[in-house]
Design a protein around this motif. Sequence first.
Motif, PDB file in Angstrom:
ATOM      1  N   THR A  44      34.478 101.849  15.077  1.00 34.12           N
ATOM      2  CA  THR A  44      34.699 101.881  13.637  1.00 34.12           C
ATOM      3  C   THR A  44      33.735 102.850  12.980  1.00 34.12           C
ATOM      4  O   THR A  44      32.522 102.750  13.188  1.00 34.12           O
ATOM      5  CB  THR A  44      34.497 100.482  13.021  1.00 34.12           C
ATOM      6  OG1 THR A  44      35.467  99.577  13.567  1.00 34.12           O
ATOM      7  CG2 THR A  44      34.645 100.514  11.507  1.00 34.12           C
ATOM      8  N   LEU A 138      40.437 102.057  20.615  1.00 36.83           N
ATOM      9  CA  LEU A 138      41.046 101.703  19.338  1.00 36.83           C
ATOM     10  C   LEU A 138      40.148 102.164  18.194  1.00 36.83           C
ATOM     11  O   LEU A 138      38.939 101.893  18.197  1.00 36.83           O
ATOM     12  CB  LEU A 138      41.261 100.186  19.241  1.00 36.83           C
ATOM     13  CG  LEU A 138      42.122  99.538  20.328  1.00 36.83           C
ATOM     14  CD1 LEU A 138      42.224  98.035  20.085  1.00 36.83           C
ATOM     15  CD2 LEU A 138      43.502 100.172  20.385  1.00 36.83           C
ATOM     16  N   PRO A 140      40.091 102.092  13.985  1.00 37.56           N
ATOM     17  CA  PRO A 140      40.711 101.659  12.730  1.00 37.56           C
ATOM     18  C   PRO A 140      40.347 102.548  11.550  1.00 37.56           C
ATOM     19  O   PRO A 140      39.267 103.140  11.493  1.00 37.56           O
ATOM     20  CB  PRO A 140      40.129 100.253  12.538  1.00 37.56           C
ATOM     21  CG  PRO A 140      38.773 100.342  13.155  1.00 37.56           C
ATOM     22  CD  PRO A 140      38.904 101.293  14.317  1.00 37.56           C
ATOM     23  N   VAL A 151      45.419 100.936  12.973  1.00 37.83           N
ATOM     24  CA  VAL A 151      44.610 101.103  14.176  1.00 37.83           C
ATOM     25  C   VAL A 151      45.231 102.201  15.030  1.00 37.83           C
ATOM     26  O   VAL A 151      46.378 102.085  15.485  1.00 37.83           O
ATOM     27  CB  VAL A 151      44.526  99.782  14.975  1.00 37.83           C
ATOM     28  CG1 VAL A 151      43.658  99.989  16.211  1.00 37.83           C
ATOM     29  CG2 VAL A 151      43.956  98.667  14.101  1.00 37.83           C
ATOM     30  N   ASN A 194      35.144  95.388  12.967  1.00 36.14           N
ATOM     31  CA  ASN A 194      36.530  95.087  13.336  1.00 36.14           C
ATOM     32  C   ASN A 194      36.628  94.455  14.723  1.00 36.14           C
ATOM     33  O   ASN A 194      37.454  94.831  15.562  1.00 36.14           O
ATOM     34  CB  ASN A 194      37.376  96.367  13.286  1.00 36.14           C
ATOM     35  CG  ASN A 194      37.573  96.872  11.868  1.00 36.14           C
ATOM     36  OD1 ASN A 194      38.338  96.317  11.095  1.00 36.14           O
ATOM     37  ND2 ASN A 194      36.851  97.932  11.510  1.00 36.14           N
ATOM     38  N   LEU A 197      39.735  93.259  16.972  1.00 30.82           N
ATOM     39  CA  LEU A 197      40.529  94.126  17.846  1.00 30.82           C
ATOM     40  C   LEU A 197      40.175  93.943  19.322  1.00 30.82           C
ATOM     41  O   LEU A 197      40.875  94.462  20.197  1.00 30.82           O
ATOM     42  CB  LEU A 197      40.344  95.591  17.438  1.00 30.82           C
ATOM     43  CG  LEU A 197      40.816  95.942  16.026  1.00 30.82           C
ATOM     44  CD1 LEU A 197      40.559  97.414  15.712  1.00 30.82           C
ATOM     45  CD2 LEU A 197      42.304  95.629  15.853  1.00 30.82           C
TER      46      LEU A 197
END
Length: 279
Positions: A44, A138, A140, A151, A194, A197
Amino acid sequence: MGTRSRALVLGGGGYTGIAWETGLIFGLTELGIPLGDAELMVGTSAGSAVSAQLRMGTPIEELFDAEQRGPSVKLDAAFGARYLTAVYGAHLMPGPDHSIARRIGKAALRAVTMTEEERRSAFAAHASITDWPQEPLLIPAFDAVSGQRRVFDRTSGVHLIDAVAASCAVPTVLPPMTIAGERYIDGGALSSINADLAAGHDAVLVLAPTTFALKRKWKAEAQVAALGGGVRSVVVSPDREARQALGRNSLDANRTAASAEAGRRQARTVADAVAHLWS
């Protein structure tokens, strides 16, 4: 014994957050605890830049050395106050999560910043990021208009540089990034990590340069607890010495070298807990 699935969650925290995370990962690697083999990485904002470069195979030694030199583009320290004013104001007003992110997005869209092209060019020149790795990653970001989280991963049809630049688009400081006609702001607009996730993984290691959250559910420990009782986890945030090195303004590029060194030193104090989780 079955194979455990491990997730590395790298949170946001500006220039100093990138440096501290890099130093911590470098220090753990020196101690024989490499984190780059995680089955999943979630990055993130600042953490997206670190995780993307790790996934691309950039040696952690190179990333650490880069933090000793500092970022190629240094922002006015006053931008930090402008960002906090916009974010705090949006969070203090009532409403669901997406409305908070939408208010932050509105402020970001109004702000006068460098252009998107300038931002992308500067970012591409500084970060050794080419395209999505095969290993799960991943990243976001938030739609500046709708306030909904998106995402990005290698199946999103979005270049990795654009996904990272969007997740790092600090509201009112850096421009919202356009992807397929939509404008996106910082992935840390609501949560700096986050961690949700990482659901579905057995072991979750969270590196959280910033621990403050206006809502309890966004705090790192609360997010990890929400993953379920069967998940083993360790949350590492800056210790007292590291907090002094990072300072109060995460966009202070003059503190990156000290922040990286502080992370490297802190690795010694968390090595046993991380090794037990990761082994």
